[in-house]
Design an enzyme around this catalytic site. Structure first.
Site, short mmCIF file in Angstrom:
data_model
loop_
_atom_site.label_atom_id
_atom_site.label_comp_id
_atom_site.label_asym_id
_atom_site.label_seq_id
_atom_site.Cartn_x
_atom_site.Cartn_y
_atom_site.Cartn_z
N ASP A 102 0.86 -1.10 -0.27
CA ASP A 102 0.14 -0.25 -0.16
C ASP A 102 0.71 1.36 -0.27
OD1 ASP A 102 -1.96 -1.87 -0.23
OD2 ASP A 102 -2.36 -1.57 2.81
N LYS A 103 -0.37 2.13 -0.61
CA LYS A 103 0.92 3.55 -0.61
C LYS A 103 1.45 4.11 0.91
CE LYS A 103 0.41 8.55 -1.61
NZ LYS A 103 -0.19 9.53 -1.97
#
Length: 233
Positions: A102-103
């Site tokens: 995930d970012k």
């Protein structure tokens, strides 16, 4: 493949710099200097520079310590991608993330141009382990650990059995063999908790190199590549 591209890939220089080296007679093919950048590298059995053989590996495998704020993609119109952390000579080799983080997550991200290996490490049938460190919003009790390890419903899907190692009241390691969207976060949400920080510390049998700062990377050695291949057999 053109000789200038071959030299650029192996030496980690730009195509322009590679052409300059070739035209100056710094690159030798089968013992003789070659001054034409456009000749096919495949026509020679040995290419050297300063007496060192230039061998271009077909596949590249890179361990990156992905930093928060960067997306696991080859391109993105809004956010910086993990490929933008690499120099141009590596970006030209067709690398892509084998899976994603995930970012806002950090840690071990494998970048490669080996499509078959990437497919295997991500295949649910191979049950490749992915270990994460998490900081949690609430203390993790043993009964909740038992629920996680047996599998939880994360919205129409029940996760496979996993392993949870408690580090402190608010920290733990969790090892899963799947890679559903936001899976680790959704698993903890399913037991009434929340992940505040997530970092992948191990992937496909390899531990994240502790010497890599966020955003740094290195190529895997032969021993590490072999270990991954054994993991997915």
């Amino acid at each position: 493949m053109r000789l200038d591209k071959y030299v650029a890939d192996v030496l980690g220089v730009t195509r322009s710099e590679a052409r300059t080296l070739i035209r100056k007679g710094k690159i030798f093919a089968d013992g003789a200097p070659v001054t034409e950048p456009g000749v096919k590298a495949e026509t020679f059995s040995e290419i050297t520079s300063s007496g060192e053989r230039l061998d271009r590996e077909e596949f590249i495998y890179i361990m990156m310590n992905k930093p928060s704020g960067v997306v696991s993609a080859t391109e993105d119109s809004r956010d910086k991608t993990v490929l933008e952390l690499l120099p141009d000579n590596l970006r030209r080799r067709g690398l892509f993330p084998a899976g994603r983080l995930d970012k806002d997550s950090e840690g071990f991200l494998l970048l490669t141009n080996d499509g078959q290996l990437a497919h295997n490490v991500l295949s649910p049938k191979k049950k490749v382990g992915k270990k994460y460190f998490v900081d949690l919003a609430c203390p993790l009790e043993q009964n909740k650990i038992d629920i996680l390890e047996k599998g939880v419903d994360i919205g129409g899907y029940t996760t496979q059995p996993c392993k949870v190692e408690l580090i402190g009241d608010l920290s733990a390691y969790i090892t899963i063999t799947e890679g559903k969207f936001h899976q680790v976060k959704r698993m903890f949400e399913a037991i009434g908790n929340r992940v505040l920080y997530l970092k992948r510390v191990s992937f496909a049998g390899l531990e994240l190199d502790e010497g890599l700062l966020p955003g740094e990377y290195r190529q895997l050695c032969t021993k590490e590549i072999t270990k991954i291949l054994r993991t997915i057999q």
